[in-house]
Design a protein around this motif. Sequence first.
Motif, PDB file in Angstrom:
ATOM      1  N   GLY A   1     -39.660 -38.267  -7.713  1.00 14.56           N
ATOM      2  CA  GLY A   1     -39.799 -38.099  -9.134  1.00 14.56           C
ATOM      3  C   GLY A   1     -38.815 -38.954  -9.900  1.00 14.56           C
ATOM      4  N   THR A   2     -39.341 -39.871 -10.748  1.00 13.97           N
ATOM      5  CA  THR A   2     -38.492 -40.770 -11.517  1.00 13.97           C
ATOM      6  C   THR A   2     -38.803 -40.724 -12.999  1.00 13.97           C
ATOM      7  N   GLY A   3     -39.802 -39.958 -13.407  1.00  8.72           N
ATOM      8  CA  GLY A   3     -40.201 -39.916 -14.804  1.00  8.72           C
ATOM      9  C   GLY A   3     -41.431 -40.730 -15.109  1.00  8.72           C
ATOM     10  N   THR A   4     -41.869 -41.585 -14.164  1.00 10.83           N
ATOM     11  CA  THR A   4     -43.020 -42.430 -14.430  1.00 10.83           C
ATOM     12  C   THR A   4     -44.339 -41.674 -14.324  1.00 10.83           C
ATOM     13  N   HIS A   5     -44.385 -40.582 -13.578  1.00  8.25           N
ATOM     14  CA  HIS A   5     -45.626 -39.835 -13.431  1.00  8.25           C
ATOM     15  C   HIS A   5     -45.823 -38.917 -14.631  1.00  8.25           C
ATOM     16  N   PRO A   6     -47.072 -38.768 -15.117  1.00 11.68           N
ATOM     17  CA  PRO A   6     -47.303 -37.933 -16.307  1.00 11.68           C
ATOM     18  C   PRO A   6     -46.768 -36.513 -16.177  1.00 11.68           C
ATOM     19  N   THR A   7     -46.833 -35.927 -14.978  1.00  5.77           N
ATOM     20  CA  THR A   7     -46.364 -34.549 -14.851  1.00  5.77           C
ATOM     21  C   THR A   7     -44.861 -34.445 -15.067  1.00  5.77           C
ATOM     22  N   THR A   8     -44.105 -35.415 -14.537  1.00  2.25           N
ATOM     23  CA  THR A   8     -42.662 -35.429 -14.775  1.00  2.25           C
ATOM     24  C   THR A   8     -42.374 -35.673 -16.247  1.00  2.25           C
ATOM     25  N   ALA A   9     -43.119 -36.586 -16.861  1.00  2.34           N
ATOM     26  CA  ALA A   9     -42.938 -36.852 -18.283  1.00  2.34           C
ATOM     27  C   ALA A   9     -43.205 -35.611 -19.120  1.00  2.34           C
ATOM     28  N   LEU A  10     -44.253 -34.877 -18.798  1.00  2.00           N
ATOM     29  CA  LEU A  10     -44.569 -33.640 -19.517  1.00  2.00           C
ATOM     30  C   LEU A  10     -43.421 -32.640 -19.422  1.00  2.00           C
ATOM     31  N   CYS A  11     -42.840 -32.521 -18.228  1.00  2.00           N
ATOM     32  CA  CYS A  11     -41.732 -31.579 -18.031  1.00  2.00           C
ATOM     33  C   CYS A  11     -40.485 -32.016 -18.785  1.00  2.00           C
ATOM     34  N   LEU A  12     -40.173 -33.299 -18.749  1.00  2.00           N
ATOM     35  CA  LEU A  12     -38.989 -33.794 -19.447  1.00  2.00           C
ATOM     36  C   LEU A  12     -39.120 -33.610 -20.953  1.00  2.00           C
ATOM     37  N   THR A  13     -40.300 -33.879 -21.481  1.00  2.53           N
ATOM     38  CA  THR A  13     -40.522 -33.707 -22.912  1.00  2.53           C
ATOM     39  C   THR A  13     -40.367 -32.246 -23.313  1.00  2.53           C
ATOM     40  N   TRP A  14     -40.869 -31.341 -22.467  1.00  4.12           N
ATOM     41  CA  TRP A  14     -40.724 -29.905 -22.753  1.00  4.12           C
ATOM     42  C   TRP A  14     -39.257 -29.487 -22.736  1.00  4.12           C
ATOM     43  N   LEU A  15     -38.519 -29.922 -21.726  1.00  6.28           N
ATOM     44  CA  LEU A  15     -37.097 -29.589 -21.671  1.00  6.28           C
ATOM     45  C   LEU A  15     -36.367 -30.100 -22.908  1.00  6.28           C
ATOM     46  N   ASP A  16     -36.713 -31.293 -23.359  1.00  2.00           N
ATOM     47  CA  ASP A  16     -36.068 -31.855 -24.536  1.00  2.00           C
ATOM     48  C   ASP A  16     -36.334 -31.014 -25.786  1.00  2.00           C
ATOM     49  N   SER A  17     -37.460 -30.296 -25.807  1.00  2.00           N
ATOM     50  CA  SER A  17     -37.826 -29.498 -26.982  1.00  2.00           C
ATOM     51  C   SER A  17     -37.114 -28.149 -27.034  1.00  2.00           C
ATOM     52  N   LEU A  18     -36.462 -27.742 -25.927  1.00  2.00           N
ATOM     53  CA  LEU A  18     -35.854 -26.420 -25.844  1.00  2.00           C
ATOM     54  C   LEU A  18     -34.381 -26.455 -26.252  1.00  2.00           C
ATOM     55  N   ASP A  19     -33.891 -25.305 -26.707  1.00  2.00           N
ATOM     56  CA  ASP A  19     -32.449 -25.108 -26.892  1.00  2.00           C
ATOM     57  C   ASP A  19     -31.908 -24.553 -25.577  1.00  2.00           C
ATOM     58  N   LEU A  20     -31.264 -25.389 -24.796  1.00  2.00           N
ATOM     59  CA  LEU A  20     -30.777 -24.990 -23.481  1.00  2.00           C
ATOM     60  C   LEU A  20     -29.292 -24.632 -23.472  1.00  2.00           C
ATOM     61  N   ASN A  21     -28.670 -24.650 -24.619  1.00  2.00           N
ATOM     62  CA  ASN A  21     -27.244 -24.340 -24.673  1.00  2.00           C
ATOM     63  C   ASN A  21     -26.967 -22.948 -24.120  1.00  2.00           C
ATOM     64  N   ASN A  22     -26.028 -22.885 -23.179  1.00  2.00           N
ATOM     65  CA  ASN A  22     -25.599 -21.633 -22.533  1.00  2.00           C
ATOM     66  C   ASN A  22     -26.707 -20.969 -21.712  1.00  2.00           C
ATOM     67  N   LYS A  23     -27.737 -21.717 -21.368  1.00  2.00           N
ATOM     68  CA  LYS A  23     -28.847 -21.160 -20.601  1.00  2.00           C
ATOM     69  C   LYS A  23     -28.703 -21.492 -19.111  1.00  2.00           C
ATOM     70  N   ILE A  24     -29.250 -20.604 -18.280  1.00  2.00           N
ATOM     71  CA  ILE A  24     -29.389 -20.854 -16.846  1.00  2.00           C
ATOM     72  C   ILE A  24     -30.816 -21.323 -16.597  1.00  2.00           C
ATOM     73  N   VAL A  25     -30.957 -22.408 -15.857  1.00  2.00           N
ATOM     74  CA  VAL A  25     -32.264 -23.026 -15.599  1.00  2.00           C
ATOM     75  C   VAL A  25     -32.490 -23.106 -14.097  1.00  2.00           C
ATOM     76  N   ILE A  26     -33.715 -22.814 -13.662  1.00  2.00           N
ATOM     77  CA  ILE A  26     -34.126 -23.019 -12.267  1.00  2.00           C
ATOM     78  C   ILE A  26     -35.164 -24.131 -12.231  1.00  2.00           C
ATOM     79  N   ASP A  27     -34.941 -25.102 -11.366  1.00  2.00           N
ATOM     80  CA  ASP A  27     -35.898 -26.181 -11.110  1.00  2.00           C
ATOM     81  C   ASP A  27     -36.488 -25.932  -9.724  1.00  2.00           C
ATOM     82  N   TYR A  28     -37.719 -25.417  -9.699  1.00  2.00           N
ATOM     83  CA  TYR A  28     -38.361 -25.039  -8.440  1.00  2.00           C
ATOM     84  C   TYR A  28     -39.172 -26.236  -7.927  1.00  2.00           C
ATOM     85  N   GLY A  29     -38.690 -26.815  -6.828  1.00  2.00           N
ATOM     86  CA  GLY A  29     -39.266 -28.067  -6.326  1.00  2.00           C
ATOM     87  C   GLY A  29     -38.509 -29.232  -6.938  1.00  2.00           C
ATOM     88  N   CYS A  30     -37.188 -29.254  -6.742  1.00  2.00           N
ATOM     89  CA  CYS A  30     -36.316 -30.142  -7.517  1.00  2.00           C
ATOM     90  C   CYS A  30     -36.460 -31.613  -7.149  1.00  2.00           C
TER      91      CYS A  30
END
Length: 288
Positions: free
Chosen positions: A133-162
């Motif tokens: 995964g490098t960001g070039t595939h649409p699925t990775t791009a979709l996930c990165l864009t979603w993460l960018d839209s969230l307020d992740l400050n002080n949050k715990i995140v799990i990446d399943y299939g990292c």
Amino acid sequence: MPWIQLRINTTNDLAEQISEQLEESGAVSVTFQDTYDNPVFEPLPGETKLWGNTDVVGLYDAQTDIAELQAILNLDQYSYKIEQLEDKDWEREWMDNFHPMQFGKRLWICPSWRDIPDPNAVNVMLDPGLAFGTGTHPTTALCLTWLDSLDLNNKIVIDYGCGSGILAIAALKLGAERVIGIDIDPQAIQASRDNAERNNVSQKIELYLAQDLPDNLQADVVIANILAGPLKELAPQISKLVKTDGKLGLSGILANQSQSVCEAYKTQFELDPVIEQEEWCRITGKKK
């Protein structure tokens, strides 16, 4: 140096056998390609993904005796093509074509040999390589864009299939307090660890093989970019990882598979409208 490329058209039943024959005949690399160039997601780590009509492609030194190769492989029984590849610095050409990519408003994925476009942005340094995964595939791009839209400050995140750790590292750079990366492949765990160190976030990431997860693990945000089949099969386990009112993001799903994946999660999540990009989609929701 120049190369000879041998492309054999076959079925998925025979592709593995032909691959072994090409390796035994001196191919320096063997790859599988979908004959009809259908969009196919990166396979799960450790999985070899073949398709209904498959081209097996072998790369040989240009000094290879073609007549001898044809006899050894009995090529007359196949539909095949042999072609000379132009002598290029393929690594340099590949590097020249890999550029920094922006996702959402803040996030950039940048290869190490390129200048950072915006030093004030959230920059993840990630070189394409072995995993996953490098960001070039649409699925990775979709996930990165979603993460960018969230307020992740002080949050715990799990990446399943990292995989490469791209989503986990992006989450940390976007403000997450801690990230847990999970994968079934030790190589993916190592790749995630190496990339986290390269991005100076290794102190905030925990990495586990799937069979070694701690009990009662939960997070504010869980993201899983794998495939539709495993997402449905793992729905009970993935759902348990999300705290009440926590957020879930799923990808690795073809658009025509989205309904069946939604069915597996809708009892526990309030699901958002499905987002599509280039025949792939992303499913997000909030834990009830």
